[in-house]
Design a protein around this motif. Structure first.
Motif, PDB file in Angstrom:
ATOM      1  N   GLU A   1      60.758  44.110   4.961  1.00  0.00           N
ATOM      2  CA  GLU A   1      61.794  44.715   6.023  1.00  0.00           C
ATOM      3  C   GLU A   1      60.459  45.292   7.077  1.00  0.00           C
ATOM      4  O   GLU A   1      60.632  44.844   8.345  1.00  0.00           O
ATOM      5  N   ALA A   2      59.697  45.799   6.760  1.00  0.00           N
ATOM      6  CA  ALA A   2      58.476  46.538   7.426  1.00  0.00           C
ATOM      7  C   ALA A   2      57.685  45.485   8.199  1.00  0.00           C
ATOM      8  O   ALA A   2      57.552  45.518   9.507  1.00  0.00           O
ATOM      9  N   ARG A   3      57.284  44.267   7.598  1.00  0.00           N
ATOM     10  CA  ARG A   3      56.597  43.259   8.083  1.00  0.00           C
ATOM     11  C   ARG A   3      57.521  42.456   9.232  1.00  0.00           C
ATOM     12  O   ARG A   3      56.947  42.160  10.554  1.00  0.00           O
ATOM     13  N   LEU A   4      58.389  42.377   8.928  1.00  0.00           N
ATOM     14  CA  LEU A   4      59.359  41.712   9.678  1.00  0.00           C
ATOM     15  C   LEU A   4      59.687  42.421  11.072  1.00  0.00           C
ATOM     16  O   LEU A   4      59.798  41.871  12.445  1.00  0.00           O
ATOM     17  N   ALA A   5      59.754  43.842  11.032  1.00  0.00           N
ATOM     18  CA  ALA A   5      60.142  44.735  12.252  1.00  0.00           C
ATOM     19  C   ALA A   5      58.878  44.613  12.872  1.00  0.00           C
ATOM     20  O   ALA A   5      58.908  44.515  14.310  1.00  0.00           O
ATOM     21  N   GLU A   6      57.470  44.508  12.504  1.00  0.00           N
ATOM     22  CA  GLU A   6      56.459  44.381  13.140  1.00  0.00           C
ATOM     23  C   GLU A   6      56.469  43.101  13.995  1.00  0.00           C
ATOM     24  O   GLU A   6      56.069  42.809  14.855  1.00  0.00           O
ATOM     25  N   VAL A   7      56.581  41.930  13.042  1.00  0.00           N
ATOM     26  CA  VAL A   7      56.744  40.457  13.562  1.00  0.00           C
ATOM     27  C   VAL A   7      57.611  40.566  15.021  1.00  0.00           C
ATOM     28  O   VAL A   7      57.199  40.074  15.828  1.00  0.00           O
ATOM     29  N   ARG A   8      58.714  40.982  14.750  1.00  0.00           N
ATOM     30  CA  ARG A   8      59.521  40.884  15.769  1.00  0.00           C
ATOM     31  C   ARG A   8      59.088  41.611  17.118  1.00  0.00           C
ATOM     32  O   ARG A   8      59.227  41.228  18.150  1.00  0.00           O
ATOM     33  N   ALA A   9      58.850  42.742  16.921  1.00  0.00           N
ATOM     34  CA  ALA A   9      58.070  43.595  18.254  1.00  0.00           C
ATOM     35  C   ALA A   9      56.742  42.774  18.700  1.00  0.00           C
ATOM     36  O   ALA A   9      56.561  42.577  19.917  1.00  0.00           O
ATOM     37  N   LEU A  10      55.984  42.045  17.984  1.00  0.00           N
ATOM     38  CA  LEU A  10      54.828  41.329  18.678  1.00  0.00           C
ATOM     39  C   LEU A  10      55.472  40.168  19.213  1.00  0.00           C
ATOM     40  O   LEU A  10      54.903  39.795  20.358  1.00  0.00           O
ATOM     41  N   ARG A  11      56.203  39.468  18.698  1.00  0.00           N
ATOM     42  CA  ARG A  11      56.963  38.117  19.293  1.00  0.00           C
ATOM     43  C   ARG A  11      57.539  38.680  20.679  1.00  0.00           C
ATOM     44  O   ARG A  11      57.529  37.986  21.570  1.00  0.00           O
ATOM     45  N   ASP A  12      58.192  39.676  20.532  1.00  0.00           N
ATOM     46  CA  ASP A  12      59.085  40.207  21.689  1.00  0.00           C
ATOM     47  C   ASP A  12      58.096  40.472  22.787  1.00  0.00           C
ATOM     48  O   ASP A  12      58.565  40.393  24.118  1.00  0.00           O
ATOM     49  N   ALA A  13      56.719  40.851  22.346  1.00  0.00           N
ATOM     50  CA  ALA A  13      55.804  41.183  23.412  1.00  0.00           C
ATOM     51  C   ALA A  13      55.039  40.031  23.978  1.00  0.00           C
ATOM     52  O   ALA A  13      54.086  40.264  24.718  1.00  0.00           O
ATOM     53  N   GLY A  14      55.405  38.891  23.498  1.00  0.00           N
ATOM     54  CA  GLY A  14      54.515  37.754  23.668  1.00  0.00           C
ATOM     55  C   GLY A  14      53.312  37.656  22.794  1.00  0.00           C
ATOM     56  O   GLY A  14      52.418  36.949  23.191  1.00  0.00           O
ATOM     57  N   GLN A  15      53.161  38.201  21.432  1.00  0.00           N
ATOM     58  CA  GLN A  15      51.858  38.401  20.968  1.00  0.00           C
ATOM     59  C   GLN A  15      52.064  37.701  19.699  1.00  0.00           C
ATOM     60  O   GLN A  15      53.277  37.444  19.065  1.00  0.00           O
ATOM     61  N   PRO A  16      51.006  36.931  19.193  1.00  0.00           N
ATOM     62  CA  PRO A  16      51.094  36.549  17.985  1.00  0.00           C
ATOM     63  C   PRO A  16      51.621  37.193  16.715  1.00  0.00           C
ATOM     64  O   PRO A  16      51.093  38.590  16.569  1.00  0.00           O
ATOM     65  N   SER A  17      52.139  36.685  15.705  1.00  0.00           N
ATOM     66  CA  SER A  17      52.359  37.714  14.566  1.00  0.00           C
ATOM     67  C   SER A  17      50.979  37.464  13.569  1.00  0.00           C
ATOM     68  O   SER A  17      51.206  38.182  12.439  1.00  0.00           O
ATOM     69  N   LEU A  18      50.030  36.943  13.716  1.00  0.00           N
ATOM     70  CA  LEU A  18      48.876  36.740  13.174  1.00  0.00           C
ATOM     71  C   LEU A  18      47.597  37.224  13.771  1.00  0.00           C
ATOM     72  O   LEU A  18      47.596  37.425  14.884  1.00  0.00           O
ATOM     73  N   PRO A  19      46.720  37.457  13.011  1.00  0.00           N
ATOM     74  CA  PRO A  19      46.327  37.209  11.458  1.00  0.00           C
ATOM     75  C   PRO A  19      47.210  38.484  10.894  1.00  0.00           C
ATOM     76  O   PRO A  19      47.498  39.519  11.589  1.00  0.00           O
ATOM     77  N   VAL A  20      47.156  38.442   9.584  1.00  0.00           N
ATOM     78  CA  VAL A  20      47.982  39.199   8.724  1.00  0.00           C
ATOM     79  C   VAL A  20      47.058  39.386   7.503  1.00  0.00           C
ATOM     80  O   VAL A  20      46.493  38.563   7.137  1.00  0.00           O
TER      81      VAL A  20
END
Length: 256
Positions: free
Chosen positions: A187-206
């Protein structure tokens, strides 16, 4: 000090560039030369290519880049990769003298039979074997090969940065949630990913540690994953390989 950049290509590919302050760069899986050439116009100076597997969306720009920059191209021993100047295999060490860098080659078959990953500088460039929250489809290899490959990658140090070939994290996350709906790390990872993608940023690296805590394909021994597979299949899997095989089959037909 090295800087890591993900250059978007096609619909969801990433071309990875690891470069120093002077712009000298290792370029990984350039399926399209155009993003790299655009970066070169802004100061990037490619000095070596690393190719993980033969699919055209990972190698399609290599020949043009080699012609432009006259640099070595390290790739698996696979005749389908015609741009290679140096063939590499499991356990090889490749050295990029211009950056004082070394990478260890890991054979990671499954997605394709000749797929490799490159591990060095605290990062692993793993192509289409391991994705964040997922793994590659089995186009040529077997479930046993892919599971062994994922196990090799998962054994890398916790802080290793996973640099995979596609921006699939949100889609993979929907499947991971179906498997482990009560995993707080997921859940924490997906919240982070949604925020990154909404900001136009890659979800990677992790980091590899976060992948081990959230990616169902790296968690085939976890009770919650086994129980989810048992419920989906109507029978409890007999071992880790059976769990992985059922997970991959489930993911292949999954629609969120």
């Amino acid at each position: 000090m090295l800087t890591l950049r993900a250059l978007p290509a096609f619909d969801d590919n990433y071309i990875w560039c690891l470069h120093d302050a002077a712009g000298r760069a290792v370029v990984v899986d350039p399926g399209d030369a155009a993003p790299v050439l655009a970066a070169a116009d802004a100061g990037l100076r490619p000095v070596a290519l690393l190719l993980t597997h033969h699919h055209n969306d990972h190698i399609g720009g290599a020949a043009q880049l080699r012609e432009r920059f006259a640099m070595p191209c390290f790739a698996p021993d696979d005749p389908r990769i015609e741009s290679a100047t140096e063939r590499v295999g499991d356990g090889d060490t490749i050295r990029i003298e211009a950056l004082a860098l070394a990478f260890t080659v890991l054979a990671v078959p499954g997605h394709t039979t000749s797929h490799v990953a490159f591990h060095g500088a605290g990062r692993v460039f793993c192509g289409d074997t391991l994705f964040s929250l997922g793994c590659g489809r089995l186009f040529e290899g077997t479930p046993a090969q892919m599971l062994a490959s994922l196990d090799r990658l998962a054994a890398l140090p916790d802080a290793t940065q996973v640099c995979c070939g596609h921006e699939y994290t949100l889609a993979n996350g929907r499947f991971a949630q179906a498997v482990e709906p009560h995993n707080p790390a997921l859940e924490a990872r997906l919240a982070e990913v949604r925020a990154l993608r909404d900001a136009g940023q890659p979800s990677l690296p992790v980091t590899m540690a976060r992948e081990r805590a959230t990616n169902p394909f790296l968690r085939c021994e976890v009770d919650a994953v086994i129980e989810a597979v048992a419920a989906h299949e109507g029978a409890r899997p007999s071992d880790r390989l059976a769990t992985f095989t059922a997970l991959r089959r489930w993911k292949d037909g999954f629609r969120a």
